[in-house]
Motif scaffolding. Structure first.
Motif, PDB file in Angstrom:
ATOM      1  N   ASN A 225     -30.972 -26.800  18.336  1.00 20.42           N
ATOM      2  CA  ASN A 225     -30.021 -26.178  19.258  1.00 20.42           C
ATOM      3  C   ASN A 225     -28.648 -26.829  19.062  1.00 20.42           C
ATOM      4  OD1 ASN A 225     -28.465 -25.526  21.686  1.00 20.42           O
ATOM      5  ND2 ASN A 225     -30.377 -24.704  22.491  1.00 20.42           N
ATOM      6  N   TRP A 226     -27.671 -26.030  18.692  1.00 21.76           N
ATOM      7  CA  TRP A 226     -26.337 -26.544  18.384  1.00 21.76           C
ATOM      8  C   TRP A 226     -25.742 -27.328  19.548  1.00 21.76           C
ATOM      9  CZ3 TRP A 226     -23.022 -28.030  14.978  1.00 21.76           C
ATOM     10  CH2 TRP A 226     -21.680 -28.182  15.334  1.00 21.76           C
ATOM     11  N   ALA A 227     -26.026 -26.931  20.776  1.00 27.10           N
ATOM     12  CA  ALA A 227     -25.426 -27.611  21.925  1.00 27.10           C
ATOM     13  C   ALA A 227     -25.811 -29.077  21.966  1.00 27.10           C
ATOM     14  CB  ALA A 227     -25.846 -26.915  23.223  1.00 27.10           C
ATOM     15  N   ARG A 228     -27.013 -29.399  21.506  1.00 24.77           N
ATOM     16  CA  ARG A 228     -27.426 -30.800  21.500  1.00 24.77           C
ATOM     17  C   ARG A 228     -26.624 -31.605  20.492  1.00 24.77           C
ATOM     18  NH1 ARG A 228     -33.568 -32.405  21.182  1.00 24.77           N
ATOM     19  NH2 ARG A 228     -32.500 -34.321  20.563  1.00 24.77           N
ATOM     20  N   VAL A 229     -26.483 -31.078  19.289  1.00 24.08           N
ATOM     21  CA  VAL A 229     -25.710 -31.783  18.266  1.00 24.08           C
ATOM     22  C   VAL A 229     -24.286 -31.999  18.753  1.00 24.08           C
ATOM     23  CG1 VAL A 229     -24.789 -31.619  15.920  1.00 24.08           C
ATOM     24  CG2 VAL A 229     -27.146 -30.900  16.388  1.00 24.08           C
ATOM     25  N   LEU A 230     -23.697 -30.968  19.319  1.00 23.37           N
ATOM     26  CA  LEU A 230     -22.316 -31.057  19.788  1.00 23.37           C
ATOM     27  C   LEU A 230     -22.174 -32.110  20.877  1.00 23.37           C
ATOM     28  CD1 LEU A 230     -19.425 -30.005  19.798  1.00 23.37           C
ATOM     29  CD2 LEU A 230     -20.168 -28.153  21.316  1.00 23.37           C
ATOM     30  N   ALA A 231     -23.087 -32.123  21.832  1.00 24.00           N
ATOM     31  CA  ALA A 231     -23.007 -33.107  22.917  1.00 24.00           C
ATOM     32  C   ALA A 231     -23.172 -34.528  22.380  1.00 24.00           C
ATOM     33  CB  ALA A 231     -24.074 -32.807  23.970  1.00 24.00           C
ATOM     34  N   GLN A 232     -23.996 -34.703  21.352  1.00 18.46           N
ATOM     35  CA  GLN A 232     -24.205 -36.042  20.805  1.00 18.46           C
ATOM     36  C   GLN A 232     -22.989 -36.556  20.035  1.00 18.46           C
ATOM     37  OE1 GLN A 232     -27.912 -34.983  18.826  1.00 18.46           O
ATOM     38  NE2 GLN A 232     -29.057 -36.342  20.167  1.00 18.46           N
ATOM     39  N   ALA A 233     -22.183 -35.659  19.510  1.00 19.29           N
ATOM     40  CA  ALA A 233     -20.992 -36.104  18.781  1.00 19.29           C
ATOM     41  C   ALA A 233     -20.040 -36.887  19.675  1.00 19.29           C
ATOM     42  CB  ALA A 233     -20.270 -34.898  18.175  1.00 19.29           C
ATOM     43  N   VAL A 234     -20.084 -36.611  20.975  1.00 18.76           N
ATOM     44  CA  VAL A 234     -19.119 -37.217  21.903  1.00 18.76           C
ATOM     45  C   VAL A 234     -19.244 -38.732  21.920  1.00 18.76           C
ATOM     46  CG1 VAL A 234     -18.370 -37.336  24.319  1.00 18.76           C
ATOM     47  CG2 VAL A 234     -19.071 -35.138  23.329  1.00 18.76           C
ATOM     48  N   TYR A 235     -20.480 -39.249  21.908  1.00 15.58           N
ATOM     49  CA  TYR A 235     -20.596 -40.703  22.067  1.00 15.58           C
ATOM     50  C   TYR A 235     -20.172 -41.472  20.827  1.00 15.58           C
ATOM     51  CZ  TYR A 235     -25.610 -39.676  20.830  1.00 15.58           C
ATOM     52  OH  TYR A 235     -26.788 -39.218  20.302  1.00 15.58           O
ATOM     53  N   TYR A 236     -20.031 -40.827  19.698  1.00 15.08           N
ATOM     54  CA  TYR A 236     -19.411 -41.497  18.556  1.00 15.08           C
ATOM     55  C   TYR A 236     -17.935 -41.759  18.841  1.00 15.08           C
ATOM     56  CZ  TYR A 236     -23.545 -40.687  15.641  1.00 15.08           C
ATOM     57  OH  TYR A 236     -24.816 -40.703  15.118  1.00 15.08           O
ATOM     58  N   PHE A 237     -17.253 -40.769  19.405  1.00 15.21           N
ATOM     59  CA  PHE A 237     -15.852 -40.962  19.793  1.00 15.21           C
ATOM     60  C   PHE A 237     -15.741 -42.077  20.833  1.00 15.21           C
ATOM     61  CE2 PHE A 237     -15.692 -36.754  17.960  1.00 15.21           C
ATOM     62  CZ  PHE A 237     -14.408 -36.613  17.454  1.00 15.21           C
ATOM     63  N   LYS A 238     -16.597 -42.034  21.849  1.00 15.74           N
ATOM     64  CA  LYS A 238     -16.537 -43.023  22.918  1.00 15.74           C
ATOM     65  C   LYS A 238     -16.762 -44.424  22.377  1.00 15.74           C
ATOM     66  CE  LYS A 238     -16.176 -44.109  27.323  1.00 15.74           C
ATOM     67  NZ  LYS A 238     -14.883 -43.978  28.017  1.00 15.74           N
ATOM     68  N   ALA A 239     -17.739 -44.578  21.501  1.00 13.37           N
ATOM     69  CA  ALA A 239     -18.038 -45.892  20.929  1.00 13.37           C
ATOM     70  C   ALA A 239     -16.885 -46.393  20.072  1.00 13.37           C
ATOM     71  CB  ALA A 239     -19.316 -45.821  20.104  1.00 13.37           C
ATOM     72  N   TYR A 240     -16.334 -45.509  19.265  1.00 11.19           N
ATOM     73  CA  TYR A 240     -15.216 -45.911  18.407  1.00 11.19           C
ATOM     74  C   TYR A 240     -14.059 -46.437  19.250  1.00 11.19           C
ATOM     75  CZ  TYR A 240     -11.364 -45.757  15.115  1.00 11.19           C
ATOM     76  OH  TYR A 240     -10.264 -46.111  14.358  1.00 11.19           O
ATOM     77  N   PHE A 241     -13.716 -45.702  20.294  1.00 10.67           N
ATOM     78  CA  PHE A 241     -12.584 -46.128  21.127  1.00 10.67           C
ATOM     79  C   PHE A 241     -12.899 -47.425  21.860  1.00 10.67           C
ATOM     80  CE2 PHE A 241     -11.622 -41.361  21.339  1.00 10.67           C
ATOM     81  CZ  PHE A 241     -10.729 -41.427  20.278  1.00 10.67           C
ATOM     82  N   ALA A 242     -14.154 -47.640  22.221  1.00  2.78           N
ATOM     83  CA  ALA A 242     -14.540 -48.859  22.937  1.00  2.78           C
ATOM     84  C   ALA A 242     -14.364 -50.109  22.078  1.00  2.78           C
ATOM     85  CB  ALA A 242     -15.991 -48.755  23.413  1.00  2.78           C
TER      86      ALA A 242
END
Length: 473
Positions: A225-242
């Motif tokens: 389900n594409w929505a799952r992949v898309l939602a998981q991409a967010v925490y890569y951004f969050k981790a990088y910024f952290a």
């Protein structure tokens, strides 16, 4: 934003259409017609956003058929500190001065990283089905964590039923109890006499029956389900910024991976412009992905060759989301991707080594390593002793492989997959003590079980689904 199939079918519709669709009609997976990218300046503008706001910024370009304010509300309702037990939602914790970091993804309702996407699916399914006045019968397969995450996310959702397949006797005692203890009118647990790949294949066979799928409103929550992949991409951004890195500086990520969905989300973030250097795939003894990134040959393992390991959520011989990766490596050529995947279906290896496509693989940032039972015991023990941090066996696979690919001066973020409480037997073998578990799960193994065992047979599965749904009419 329109979506297409990895196998060449034209317009599949917009986000809400592919959300409910599961597999495309041609058996492929939904992909956006293009991947939007952030400029360096735009990335800097995301740095200080809270999680729900960051999720909106990352996901909005792909979800333009839900009104802006409604999507913001859905995301704020999903990513709440009281649900994920942290103000940061996904805290990043350094492991001493090693240059390794843990991205904590397992503080949600089912204690596994799958909650990060599945909680959003619960919200957005309910929203779309309400607006369309429709119902959905989710058919999913789990090797351990997807099932409980999906079921917890769909509890109390009157328009959604969940039929969850799991490999009979191949999950940890905690994972089994977490799923099978649920006695809810919209939850159906089915233990299949086979391995996870058999469960996954059954899901695909049902989806391939267009008449049955349409008649019984079959949808999907697996990482197909594409929505799952898309939602998981967010925490890569969050981790990088952290990490607090200077603009443009690279970070590496190591991801324990069996079905390739979690690490593909990192590749999506990289394609969107996030400065990810390496994407390190950590495999267990079922090392199909390690073999590909080492040799260029993707050769699926039949069920009888899938080893039963102490990191069971990765006991997978065919990685479904790998098709999305091959689609991008093929230059978004659905015809080529379809040909490769038909070969996979025939049990033939797909070899890219020595072809122009292999250059694309090498440029994509992926490397891979593998782990054994002895490796993960030793890594759990060392991480506990050196850093005072107890980790689960899958995360241990990641930490071990991450150490092999560390680059001087470049932070390496290891994605946590589950809390150690979900795998007590292996953790106790490593450190001679029981990991802590949240009070709400104390003695869950003693709860009554609600599940059915079915043979690895698509007709038996269809009959069961049909019977349960007809009882509800």
């Amino acid at each position: 934003m329109k979506y297409v199939s990895t196998r060449g079918t034209g317009d599949l519709g917009r986000f809400s259409d592919v959300l409910l669709m599961g597999l495309a009609p041609d058996g492929g997976l939904a992909m956006p017609e293009r991947i939007p990218t952030f400029t360096a300046a735009e990335l800097e503008g995301l740095r200080q956003l809270k999680y729900a706001d960051l999720a909106f910024a990352v996901m909005r370009p792909f979800i333009d058929d839900i009104p802006e304010e409604d999507l913001k509300r859905l995301l704020k309702d999903t990513y709440r500190p009281d649900v994920f037990h942290s103000q940061d939602i996904t805290p990043v914790t350094p492991l001493g001065n090693s240059g390794l970091y843990l991205l904590e993804l397992s503080n949600g309702p089912s204690l596994a990283f799958k909650d990060m996407a599945m909680q959003f699916l619960g919200q957005v399914f309910e929203y779309v089905l309400e607006h369309r006045d429709e119902r959905l019968n989710i058919l999913g397969a789990t090797s351990g964590d997807t099932g409980s995450a999906a079921e917890y996310a769909m509890l109390g959702k009157p328009r959604v039923n969940v039929f969850m397949l799991s490999p009979h006797g191949r999950m940890s005692a905690f994972q089994q109890a977490q799923m099978f203890s649920l006695n809810e009118p919209n939850i159906f647990n089915i233990a299949v006499e086979g391995v996870f790949d058999d469960c996954q294949d059954l899901v695909k066979e049902v989806n391939a029956d267009a008449e049955f799928k349409a008649r019984y409103d079959i949808g999907a929550v697996n990482s197909i389900n594409w929505a799952r992949v898309l939602a998981q991409a967010v925490y890569y951004f969050k981790a990088y910024f952290a990490l607090g890195l200077p603009a443009g500086a690279e970070a590496d990520f190591c991801v324990p991976s069996g079905n390739f969905g979690n690490v593909f989300a990192g590749y999506l973030a990289r394609k969107m412009g996030l400065p990810i250097g390496q994407l390190v795939v950590a495999s267990n003894e079922n090392d199909v992905l390690y073999e590909f990134f080492s040799t260029g040959a993707y050769h699926v393992r039949p069920g009888e060759r899938v080893a039963k390991t102490s990191s069971p959520s990765m006991d997978i011989g065919k990685a479904s989301n790998f098709e999305r990766y091959l689609y991008l490596i093929a230059g978004e050529n659905g015809e080529q991707t379809g040909a490769w995947w038909r070969a996979v279906g025939r049990g033939e290896p797909v070899s890219l080594s020595g072809t122009p496509h292999w250059d694309g693989v090498k440029a994509s940032g992926f490397v891979a390593g593998r782990s054994t039972h002895a490796d993960r015991l030793q890594t759990i023990r060392q991480t506990d002793q050196q850093f005072g941090r107890l980790i689960d066996p899958h995360t241990a696979d990641g930490v071990l492989v991450a150490q092999q690919f560390q680059r001087p001066g470049v932070p390496m973020v290891c994605l946590e997959t589950a809390l150690p409480a979900k795998f007590e037997e292996t953790v106790q073998e490593a450190v001679q003590r029981q990991p802590d578990r949240p009070e709400r799960f104390r003695d869950i193994e003693k709860a009554d079980r609600h599940s059915i065992v079915l043979p690895n047979d698509v007709q038996a599965l269809k009959t069961y689904i049909r019977e349960q749904l007809e009882k509800k009419v």
